[in-house]
Design an enzyme around this catalytic site. Structure first.
Site, PDB file in Angstrom:
ATOM      1  N   ARG A 250       0.828  -1.201   0.000  1.00 34.35           N
ATOM      2  CA  ARG A 250       0.000   0.000   0.000  1.00 34.35           C
ATOM      3  C   ARG A 250       0.870   1.262   0.000  1.00 34.35           C
ATOM      4  O   ARG A 250       2.066   1.208   0.268  1.00 34.35           O
ATOM      5  CB  ARG A 250      -0.917   0.013   1.232  1.00 34.35           C
TER       6      ARG A 250
ATOM      7  N   LYS B 263       1.707   1.747   7.454  1.00 33.77           N
ATOM      8  CA  LYS B 263       1.999   0.890   8.596  1.00 33.77           C
ATOM      9  C   LYS B 263       2.971   1.555   9.551  1.00 33.77           C
ATOM     10  O   LYS B 263       3.627   2.542   9.237  1.00 33.77           O
ATOM     11  CB  LYS B 263       2.557  -0.453   8.123  1.00 33.77           C
TER      12      LYS B 263
ATOM     13  N   TYR C 108      -0.897   4.191  10.865  1.00 32.44           N
ATOM     14  CA  TYR C 108      -1.327   3.186  11.829  1.00 32.44           C
ATOM     15  C   TYR C 108      -0.148   2.880  12.746  1.00 32.44           C
ATOM     16  O   TYR C 108       0.977   2.650  12.277  1.00 32.44           O
ATOM     17  CB  TYR C 108      -1.767   1.902  11.130  1.00 32.44           C
TER      18      TYR C 108
ATOM     19  N   HIS D 245      -0.744   1.098  16.374  1.00 32.80           N
ATOM     20  CA  HIS D 245      -1.056  -0.102  17.170  1.00 32.80           C
ATOM     21  C   HIS D 245      -0.014  -0.297  18.274  1.00 32.80           C
ATOM     22  O   HIS D 245       0.576  -1.371  18.419  1.00 32.80           O
ATOM     23  CB  HIS D 245      -1.138  -1.336  16.273  1.00 32.80           C
TER      24      HIS D 245
ATOM     25  N   GLU E 225      -5.722   4.647  13.903  1.00 31.07           N
ATOM     26  CA  GLU E 225      -6.704   3.745  14.507  1.00 31.07           C
ATOM     27  C   GLU E 225      -7.384   4.293  15.754  1.00 31.07           C
ATOM     28  O   GLU E 225      -8.353   3.690  16.248  1.00 31.07           O
ATOM     29  CB  GLU E 225      -6.068   2.381  14.815  1.00 31.07           C
TER      30      GLU E 225
ATOM     31  N   ASP F 198     -20.949 -11.042  20.423  1.00 34.34           N
ATOM     32  CA  ASP F 198     -20.603  -9.678  20.809  1.00 34.34           C
ATOM     33  C   ASP F 198     -21.093  -9.447  22.237  1.00 34.34           C
ATOM     34  O   ASP F 198     -21.953 -10.191  22.737  1.00 34.34           O
ATOM     35  CB  ASP F 198     -21.234  -8.652  19.854  1.00 34.34           C
TER      36      ASP F 198
ATOM     37  N   LEU G 260     -12.197  -5.466  19.242  1.00 40.91           N
ATOM     38  CA  LEU G 260     -11.412  -4.238  19.248  1.00 40.91           C
ATOM     39  C   LEU G 260     -11.781  -3.385  20.447  1.00 40.91           C
ATOM     40  O   LEU G 260     -12.957  -3.133  20.706  1.00 40.91           O
ATOM     41  CB  LEU G 260     -11.663  -3.433  17.969  1.00 40.91           C
TER      42      LEU G 260
ATOM     43  N   VAL H 127      -7.961 -11.326  13.099  1.00 45.40           N
ATOM     44  CA  VAL H 127      -7.946  -9.968  12.547  1.00 45.40           C
ATOM     45  C   VAL H 127      -7.426  -8.974  13.584  1.00 45.40           C
ATOM     46  O   VAL H 127      -6.877  -7.928  13.234  1.00 45.40           O
ATOM     47  CB  VAL H 127      -9.360  -9.578  12.072  1.00 45.40           C
ATOM     48  N   ALA H 128      -7.546  -9.307  14.862  1.00 48.07           N
ATOM     49  CA  ALA H 128      -7.136  -8.415  15.949  1.00 48.07           C
ATOM     50  C   ALA H 128      -5.640  -8.485  16.257  1.00 48.07           C
ATOM     51  O   ALA H 128      -5.186  -7.907  17.238  1.00 48.07           O
ATOM     52  CB  ALA H 128      -7.940  -8.730  17.207  1.00 48.07           C
ATOM     53  N   ILE H 129      -4.867  -9.168  15.428  1.00 49.73           N
ATOM     54  CA  ILE H 129      -3.459  -9.396  15.753  1.00 49.73           C
ATOM     55  C   ILE H 129      -2.656  -8.105  15.832  1.00 49.73           C
ATOM     56  O   ILE H 129      -1.668  -8.016  16.570  1.00 49.73           O
ATOM     57  CB  ILE H 129      -2.821 -10.393  14.743  1.00 49.73           C
ATOM     58  N   ASP H 130      -3.060  -7.043  15.108  1.00 52.19           N
ATOM     59  CA  ASP H 130      -2.376  -5.756  15.224  1.00 52.19           C
ATOM     60  C   ASP H 130      -2.384  -5.238  16.654  1.00 52.19           C
ATOM     61  O   ASP H 130      -1.478  -4.501  17.055  1.00 52.19           O
ATOM     62  CB  ASP H 130      -3.036  -4.711  14.316  1.00 52.19           C
TER      63      ASP H 130
ATOM     64  N   ALA I 205      -0.318  -9.500  10.260  1.00 49.95           N
ATOM     65  CA  ALA I 205      -0.557  -8.217  10.924  1.00 49.95           C
ATOM     66  C   ALA I 205      -0.866  -7.076   9.966  1.00 49.95           C
ATOM     67  O   ALA I 205      -1.178  -5.979  10.423  1.00 49.95           O
ATOM     68  CB  ALA I 205       0.650  -7.854  11.790  1.00 49.95           C
ATOM     69  N   ASN I 206      -0.784  -7.304   8.679  1.00 54.44           N
ATOM     70  CA  ASN I 206      -1.174  -6.267   7.711  1.00 54.44           C
ATOM     71  C   ASN I 206      -1.992  -6.906   6.583  1.00 54.44           C
ATOM     72  O   ASN I 206      -1.660  -6.815   5.415  1.00 54.44           O
ATOM     73  CB  ASN I 206       0.043  -5.516   7.155  1.00 54.44           C
ATOM     74  N   MET I 207      -3.083  -7.525   6.976  1.00 61.12           N
ATOM     75  CA  MET I 207      -3.912  -8.261   6.013  1.00 61.12           C
ATOM     76  C   MET I 207      -4.271  -7.441   4.774  1.00 61.12           C
ATOM     77  O   MET I 207      -4.110  -7.906   3.647  1.00 61.12           O
ATOM     78  CB  MET I 207      -5.180  -8.782   6.682  1.00 61.12           C
TER      79      MET I 207
END
Length: 363
Positions: free
Chosen positions: A15, A75, A94, A96, A118, A198, A240, A267-270, A299-301
């Site tokens: 990106r 990133k 980002y 994190h 974020e 949730d 999150l 998906v929450a690995i960041d 970590a950057n899907m």
């Protein structure tokens, strides 16, 4: 202001933080923009396109950092980039930080001002700069999960949508925010059997209404999640807490009770991940196996879909970058309390309470 756009150097990150349209806008507003040569090669844009938009092309990331006051990235800065940061730099990307003590300590030591995409909020309390990448990651989670469920890729050999006379795969989604909702859309579209957890009853009601009964919803407790995991084929973690480390919703013992060849996508690995067994991976080596369960923890899907992701991200960040360049950091943040929520580090101090709490460092 002098705005710098370096090339991303995280593993297989394609990106870019500025499109030619953003460059053209900044130049029109009177700013100088410096873009590293090849910064947008990953989305098929030549340096000449940026030059045509008014940017100055520089030969290296080091030269971009040297020339710029405001550094915009995608990133978190890698170690070599942190070493280039100065006290007069504004870094907007980002970060994190809650799951990354080394990066935090580096940014504290260099004295820069670091604003995290974020944790920026809007007037409704939403996360407008995280949302576009959460949408991409949620959709991708189903794709990569389905891929790794296939036998040649380490999975149980289950087709997500099943077949006539054969049950569909059971998909469990942890978290009903932006990523979780988009994951549910994709999984339901693939004809999977989908349950979403949730902790917000209002959110579960809204999702139940949105999906018209096609989505099973459940209030999230550890016992409820642990009870369902042994029957799940694909589990997608999307929880999150803005700025803070992700809570661990499944323990090592919970994972050990899952069937061999089932798949976890974190998906929450960041933010540290929501499975006790998770650790960050890269697109070059995306999975590992614990107790027979395949873990996908890149970590950057969204970096794997850079063309889609870069344009979606820049559409969201453009007004904030424009405000920083026009007003400077103090006035831009003072004028917008939600933008001020993005301030993570200032002059060697952590300014975001959730980051400070997660790392045990005084703000």
């Amino acid at each position: 202001m002098r705005v710098g756009v370096p090339k991303e150097i995280k593993t297989l990150e394609f990106r870019v933080a500025a499109t030619p349209g953003l460059v053209q806008r900044l130049v029109r507003e009177g700013h100088a923009v410096f873009v590293e040569a090849g910064a947008a090669a990953g989305i098929g844009l030549a340096d000449s396109v940026y030059a045509g938009a008014g940017a100055t092309i520089l030969p290296s990331g080091e030269a971009v950092f040297e020339a710029a006051e405001l550094i915009v990235k995608v990133k978190e800065p890698q170690a070599v980039e942190i070493a280039r940061l100065r006290p007069d730099h504004i870094l907007f990307t980002y970060l994190h930080l809650a799951a990354d003590r080394a990066q935090t300590e580096g940014l504290l030591a260099c004295g820069c001002t670091a604003i995290a995409y974020e944790t920026v909020t809007d007037r409704f309390g939403r996360l407008p700069l995280l949302a576009p990448m959460s949408q991409v990651a949620g959709r991708m989670a189903v794709d990569v999960g389905a891929y790794h469920l296939l036998r040649p890729h380490g999975g149980r050999g289950v087709l997500l949508g099943g077949a006539p006379g054969v049950p569909a795969a059971k998909v469990v989604i942890l978290g009903g925010g932006v990523s979780g909702k988009h994951a549910a859309e994709m999984a339901i579209g693939a004809r999977a059997d989908v349950t979403l957890f949730d902790i917000s009853a209002a959110r579960l009601e809204a999702l139940d209404d949105q999906f018209g009964g096609r989505l099973k919803t459940a209030f999230s407790t550890h016992d409820a999640v642990a009870e369902l995991l042994p029957t799940a084929d694909l589990v997608i973690g999307c929880v999150l807490i803005p700025g803070a480390a992700a809570p661990k919703l499944a323990t090592r013992a919970d994972v050990a009770r899952m069937r061999p060849g089932s798949v976890l996508v974190d998906v929450a690995i960041d933010q540290g991940g929501c499975f006790e067994t998770s650790h960050p991976t890269t697109h070059a080596d995306p999975t590992f196996v614990v107790d027979g369960v395949v873990h996908y923890c890149v970590a950057n899907m969204p970096g794997a879909a850079p063309l889609t992701s870069a344009y979606a991200l820049v559409a969201a960040t453009t007004p904030y970058i424009s405000a920083l360049a026009a007003k400077g950091v103090d006035r831009a943040l003072a004028d917008d309390p939600g933008f001020a929520d993005g301030l993570n580090i200032l002059a060697g101090k952590i300014k975001h309470p959730a980051v400070a709490r997660s790392l045990g460092i005084k703000s």
